[in-house]
Design a protein around this motif. Structure first.
Motif, PDB file in Angstrom:
ATOM      1  N   ALA A 230       0.845  -1.193   0.000  1.00 15.22           N
ATOM      2  CA  ALA A 230       0.000   0.000   0.000  1.00 15.22           C
ATOM      3  C   ALA A 230       0.875   1.236   0.000  1.00 15.22           C
ATOM      4  O   ALA A 230       1.906   1.273   0.664  1.00 15.22           O
ATOM      5  N   GLU A 231       0.455   2.247  -0.751  1.00 11.28           N
ATOM      6  CA  GLU A 231       1.148   3.524  -0.773  1.00 11.28           C
ATOM      7  C   GLU A 231       0.195   4.610  -0.289  1.00 11.28           C
ATOM      8  O   GLU A 231      -0.963   4.657  -0.690  1.00 11.28           O
ATOM      9  N   PHE A 232       0.672   5.467   0.589  1.00  2.00           N
ATOM     10  CA  PHE A 232      -0.103   6.575   1.125  1.00  2.00           C
ATOM     11  C   PHE A 232       0.602   7.882   0.773  1.00  2.00           C
ATOM     12  O   PHE A 232       1.828   7.943   0.766  1.00  2.00           O
ATOM     13  N   ARG A 233      -0.191   8.898   0.533  1.00  5.63           N
ATOM     14  CA  ARG A 233       0.355  10.230   0.260  1.00  5.63           C
ATOM     15  C   ARG A 233      -0.080  11.194   1.354  1.00  5.63           C
ATOM     16  O   ARG A 233      -1.258  11.220   1.739  1.00  5.63           O
ATOM     17  N   GLU A 234       0.893  11.985   1.847  1.00  9.20           N
ATOM     18  CA  GLU A 234       0.624  13.052   2.813  1.00  9.20           C
ATOM     19  C   GLU A 234      -0.119  12.520   4.038  1.00  9.20           C
ATOM     20  O   GLU A 234      -1.283  12.842   4.287  1.00  9.20           O
ATOM     21  N   VAL A 235       0.570  11.678   4.807  1.00 12.28           N
ATOM     22  CA  VAL A 235      -0.026  11.093   6.007  1.00 12.28           C
ATOM     23  C   VAL A 235       0.870  11.328   7.215  1.00 12.28           C
ATOM     24  O   VAL A 235       2.041  11.708   7.085  1.00 12.28           O
ATOM     25  N   THR A 283      10.509  15.474   1.069  1.00  9.48           N
ATOM     26  CA  THR A 283       9.961  14.864  -0.140  1.00  9.48           C
ATOM     27  C   THR A 283      11.112  14.377  -1.013  1.00  9.48           C
ATOM     28  O   THR A 283      12.265  14.725  -0.807  1.00  9.48           O
ATOM     29  N   GLY A 284      10.782  13.544  -1.962  1.00  8.21           N
ATOM     30  CA  GLY A 284      11.807  13.089  -2.900  1.00  8.21           C
ATOM     31  C   GLY A 284      11.966  11.591  -2.939  1.00  8.21           C
ATOM     32  O   GLY A 284      12.271  11.030  -3.985  1.00  8.21           O
ATOM     33  N   ARG A 285      11.767  10.915  -1.799  1.00  9.31           N
ATOM     34  CA  ARG A 285      11.814   9.466  -1.841  1.00  9.31           C
ATOM     35  C   ARG A 285      10.824   8.904  -0.839  1.00  9.31           C
ATOM     36  O   ARG A 285      10.554   9.510   0.198  1.00  9.31           O
ATOM     37  N   PRO A 286      10.274   7.739  -1.113  1.00 13.79           N
ATOM     38  CA  PRO A 286       9.275   7.157  -0.216  1.00 13.79           C
ATOM     39  C   PRO A 286       9.920   6.659   1.069  1.00 13.79           C
ATOM     40  O   PRO A 286      11.137   6.510   1.169  1.00 13.79           O
ATOM     41  N   ALA A 287       9.079   6.358   2.046  1.00 21.64           N
ATOM     42  CA  ALA A 287       9.534   5.823   3.326  1.00 21.64           C
ATOM     43  C   ALA A 287       8.753   4.556   3.637  1.00 21.64           C
ATOM     44  O   ALA A 287       7.519   4.541   3.550  1.00 21.64           O
ATOM     45  N   ILE A 288       9.474   3.483   3.976  1.00 25.21           N
ATOM     46  CA  ILE A 288       8.869   2.189   4.292  1.00 25.21           C
ATOM     47  C   ILE A 288       8.583   2.139   5.792  1.00 25.21           C
ATOM     48  O   ILE A 288       9.465   2.391   6.609  1.00 25.21           O
ATOM     49  N   LEU A 289       7.356   1.796   6.161  1.00 24.72           N
ATOM     50  CA  LEU A 289       6.950   1.769   7.567  1.00 24.72           C
ATOM     51  C   LEU A 289       7.236   0.399   8.181  1.00 24.72           C
ATOM     52  O   LEU A 289       6.675  -0.612   7.758  1.00 24.72           O
ATOM     53  N   LEU A 290       8.109   0.368   9.200  1.00 24.94           N
ATOM     54  CA  LEU A 290       8.390  -0.855   9.935  1.00 24.94           C
ATOM     55  C   LEU A 290       7.931  -0.772  11.389  1.00 24.94           C
ATOM     56  O   LEU A 290       8.253  -1.652  12.194  1.00 24.94           O
ATOM     57  N   VAL A 291       7.194   0.269  11.724  1.00 18.50           N
ATOM     58  CA  VAL A 291       6.661   0.416  13.086  1.00 18.50           C
ATOM     59  C   VAL A 291       5.341  -0.337  13.143  1.00 18.50           C
ATOM     60  O   VAL A 291       4.419  -0.041  12.390  1.00 18.50           O
ATOM     61  N   GLN A 292       5.266  -1.341  14.014  1.00 24.57           N
ATOM     62  CA  GLN A 292       4.056  -2.133  14.130  1.00 24.57           C
ATOM     63  C   GLN A 292       4.011  -2.761  15.524  1.00 24.57           C
ATOM     64  O   GLN A 292       4.957  -2.665  16.297  1.00 24.57           O
ATOM     65  N   LEU A 293       2.910  -3.390  15.824  1.00 23.59           N
ATOM     66  CA  LEU A 293       2.727  -4.045  17.113  1.00 23.59           C
ATOM     67  C   LEU A 293       3.827  -5.087  17.334  1.00 23.59           C
ATOM     68  O   LEU A 293       4.084  -5.920  16.467  1.00 23.59           O
ATOM     69  N   SER A 366       5.427  13.090   9.971  1.00 24.40           N
ATOM     70  CA  SER A 366       4.624  13.403   8.788  1.00 24.40           C
ATOM     71  C   SER A 366       5.388  12.925   7.559  1.00 24.40           C
ATOM     72  O   SER A 366       6.564  13.263   7.379  1.00 24.40           O
ATOM     73  N   VAL A 367       4.715  12.141   6.720  1.00 22.99           N
ATOM     74  CA  VAL A 367       5.389  11.460   5.616  1.00 22.99           C
ATOM     75  C   VAL A 367       4.693  11.795   4.304  1.00 22.99           C
ATOM     76  O   VAL A 367       3.505  11.499   4.137  1.00 22.99           O
ATOM     77  N   PRO A 368       5.400  12.372   3.356  1.00 19.98           N
ATOM     78  CA  PRO A 368       4.779  12.677   2.056  1.00 19.98           C
ATOM     79  C   PRO A 368       4.408  11.429   1.260  1.00 19.98           C
ATOM     80  O   PRO A 368       3.406  11.428   0.542  1.00 19.98           O
ATOM     81  N   HIS A 369       5.226  10.368   1.375  1.00 24.55           N
ATOM     82  CA  HIS A 369       4.996   9.163   0.561  1.00 24.55           C
ATOM     83  C   HIS A 369       5.358   7.945   1.414  1.00 24.55           C
ATOM     84  O   HIS A 369       6.531   7.648   1.627  1.00 24.55           O
ATOM     85  N   LEU A 370       4.348   7.244   1.912  1.00 22.47           N
ATOM     86  CA  LEU A 370       4.546   6.144   2.857  1.00 22.47           C
ATOM     87  C   LEU A 370       4.247   4.803   2.186  1.00 22.47           C
ATOM     88  O   LEU A 370       3.256   4.668   1.456  1.00 22.47           O
ATOM     89  N   ILE A 371       5.105   3.816   2.458  1.00 25.83           N
ATOM     90  CA  ILE A 371       4.954   2.464   1.910  1.00 25.83           C
ATOM     91  C   ILE A 371       4.701   1.496   3.058  1.00 25.83           C
ATOM     92  O   ILE A 371       5.389   1.531   4.079  1.00 25.83           O
ATOM     93  N   HIS A 372       3.692   0.632   2.891  1.00 25.55           N
ATOM     94  CA  HIS A 372       3.434  -0.396   3.899  1.00 25.55           C
ATOM     95  C   HIS A 372       3.085  -1.715   3.212  1.00 25.55           C
ATOM     96  O   HIS A 372       2.252  -1.760   2.322  1.00 25.55           O
ATOM     97  N   VAL A 373       3.752  -2.786   3.651  1.00 27.19           N
ATOM     98  CA  VAL A 373       3.504  -4.123   3.116  1.00 27.19           C
ATOM     99  C   VAL A 373       2.578  -4.867   4.070  1.00 27.19           C
ATOM    100  O   VAL A 373       2.759  -4.826   5.286  1.00 27.19           O
TER     101      VAL A 373
END
Length: 573
Positions: A230-235, A283-293, A366-373
């Motif tokens: 999943a990709e999120f913008r401005e979250v 901005t400029g490159r996406p960020a992968i989210l590894l923060v989880q329960l 605050s993340v302009p472009h967030l990636i979550h698997v």
């Protein structure tokens, strides 16, 4: 696995007033100050593992402030840590008597009985707390978590998942009211979105802040899970469990675990309050989210978080990576495994996990472009519930390929690993020497050697540990973090797990099945084994199951792998 649950209040301040009327009145300021000093001395002793000295200090604090519920509560905490359940029950009861309108004290009292092995008494106390505080998300959440971790007879849907769902609904109602302007994106909706778009990804999805979903591998193997990005913008990323908030569309997304995420601890308001340490990623490159329960627990990091990262890096190799941190540093095993994957320090964005509940429930990034698997169902079904912590098979295969040494042999070598939990706080094997002697005897008869893999005096670095497991013909151990290293084992290697009876404890069987290992489980009997300091293993059923494990190990060494899918074996004590 590090899955210790805590209540959402801070029990460490003995004199701070609460919204239920505060603590007992001290006779003089001098007594108050001295009582406070003894209280914090007791806490310091407790954190050092000096339970007797901690109790002595807290008793002195109680002498100076006998009506202070926090002192009684922490006497209960220290007694429970020493597994003096009679004293713990007495102190928790005293705390509840002094502040009967504080829900956290009722919850702590109930959780103490679960840890003591009396899940039925704990459940009754939880039921009383739920009746007394019907709007408390914390009471329902901790009831579900206690049933999951410590109650062998719990029914997953009735006793666990229903309480998680109720806690989520209460948390959202407390946050936004019955008809909120903000919208909670439930995991069911997320799965539907991801599954429907898995065949063909196209464009921006309106209204959700979701940009696209890229299918990575939809494979029909039980439990039937595929992978989606999943990709999120401005979250904004909020809370200690990575809750995602999209401001312009007014949606709140729970990543990875749905109702199992304690929303009441991750958000206190919508829109979320910004912490003074909030950061805006460039901005400029996406960020992968590894923060989880549970991300900082070794099993969850190695076999849930890293598979997500491996998949994400295939699509976004130069992305920033948001990782959970404490005091500006990562746990050592996190640093070392990230290095194994080729992640550079410049890619890391450290995401602090504060223990203070108010700070924890704020927006911090605050993340302009967030990636979550995430994992998605192949066709219908539900990937939540009992299989929440079980990654998609293809994700495990990819993590295995990334973590297994490049020069690892195709067939295992003639030795078995015994996993020793000497430094662990729970689930040490009381009669370990007798069991190890049985293992040595059978190994000699089979022409194999035995390697003791211990966590004392310190844990083995991940690279060395994975290299060892990659060459082993069999792995034997109690349910715990050390078994996570089986991700590197050769196909066909034997895994003998001394299993817990609680419904959540199927992680390693799933990993073994997914990676074509031969799993044998000896299922123990009893409640609260997950948190018990020592566990006694009956030798007769252990020896009986061990015979077949050595047969499986010899087959793996010879290269005679099973042609049919491996059916896991389970024996119940």
């Amino acid at each position: 696995t590090t899955t210790t649950t805590t209540t959402s209040h801070n029990p460490l301040n003995p004199v701070a007033p609460t919204h239920h009327g505060g603590t007992g009145v001290l006779a003089t300021h001098g007594q108050r100050d001295l009582g406070r000093l003894y209280f914090y001395l007791g806490l310091a002793r407790h954190h050092l593992g000096q339970h007797a000295l901690a109790t002595a200090a807290l008793l002195r604090a109680r002498q100076r402030d006998p009506n202070n519920a926090r002192i009684h509560e922490n006497l209960g905490v220290v007694s429970a840590a020493a597994q003096d359940w009679t004293a713990a029950a007495r102190h928790y009861h005293a705390a509840v008597e002094r502040e009967p309108d504080t829900v956290e004290l009722h919850v702590g009292h109930a959780m103490m009985w679960y840890r003591a092995g009396d899940a039925y008494r704990g459940a009754r106390l939880f039921a009383d707390a739920v009746d007394r505080f019907p709007m408390s998300a914390d009471a329902r959440y901790e009831l579900g978590r206690s049933n999951e971790l410590l109650h062998a007879d719990a029914d997953y849907e009735r006793d666990i998942q229903s309480n998680f769902s109720a806690a989520l609904a209460l948390a959202w109602q407390n946050l936004a009211g019955p008809e909120p302007e903000w919208q909670l994106v439930r995991r069911k909706e997320w799965r539907t979105i991801a599954d429907s778009e898995a065949k063909a990804v196209s464009g921006r999805r309106k209204g959700g802040g979701l940009v696209a979903h890229r299918p990575v591998g939809i494979i029909p193997t039980p439990p039937a899970k595929g992978i989606a990005i999943a990709e999120f913008r401005e979250v904004d990323v909020c809370g200690n469990d990575g809750v995602v908030v999209h401001h312009s569309t007014k949606r709140v997304f729970l990543p990875s675990f749905g109702p199992q995420i304690p929303l009441h601890r991750n958000l206190r308001t919508v829109p979320p309050v910004r912490a003074h340490t909030s950061t805006l990623l460039p901005t400029g490159r996406p960020a992968i989210l590894l923060v989880q329960l549970f991300a900082v627990g070794f099993y969850h990091w190695l076999l849930e978080v890293l598979p997500r990262l491996v998949v994400a890096l295939e699509q976004f190799p130069f992305a920033s990576i948001i990782v959970p941190a404490n005091g500006g540093t990562l746990k050592l095993f996190m640093n070392r495994t990230l290095e194994m994957l080729g992640v550079t320090a410049e890619q890391l964005v450290l995401y602090e996990l504060p223990s203070d509940p108010i700070a924890a429930a704020q927006c911090r990034l605050s993340v302009p472009h967030l990636i979550h698997v995430d994992w998605v169902p192949v066709s219908g079904g539900d990937v939540a519930g009992a299989v929440t912590h079980l990654p998609a098979v293809e994700a495990l295969e990819r993590a295995r390929h990334a973590l297994r040494p490049h020069d690892a042999p195709a067939r295992p070598e003639p030795f078995v690993i015994w996993i020793q939990r000497t430094a662990a706080a729970s689930r040490r094997i009381a009669n370990e020497s007798a069991l190890v002697e049985v293992v040595h005897e059978m190994a000699r008869a089979a022409g194999l050697s035995v390697v003791i893999f211990s966590d004392f005096p310190h844990a083995t670095p991940p690279r060395r540990a994975l290299d060892l497991f990659a060459r082993a013909a069999a792995v034997i151990g109690m349910h715990g973090a050390g078994l996570a290293h089986i991700v590197a084992c050769c196909r066909g290697a034997a895994v003998f797990e001394i299993m817990l009876p609680e419904p959540h404890a199927v992680y390693y069987r799933h990993v073994a099945d997914s990676l074509h290992l031969v799993h044998t489980g000896l299922v123990l009997d009893g409640d609260a084994l997950y948190a018990r300091r020592e566990v006694h293993i009956p030798e007769a059923p252990f020896s009986h199951a061990l015979v077949r494990v050595f047969v499986d190990a010899q087959r793996a060494i010879a290269g005679t792998l099973p042609t049919a899918p491996v059916v896991p074996r389970r024996e119940v004590l």
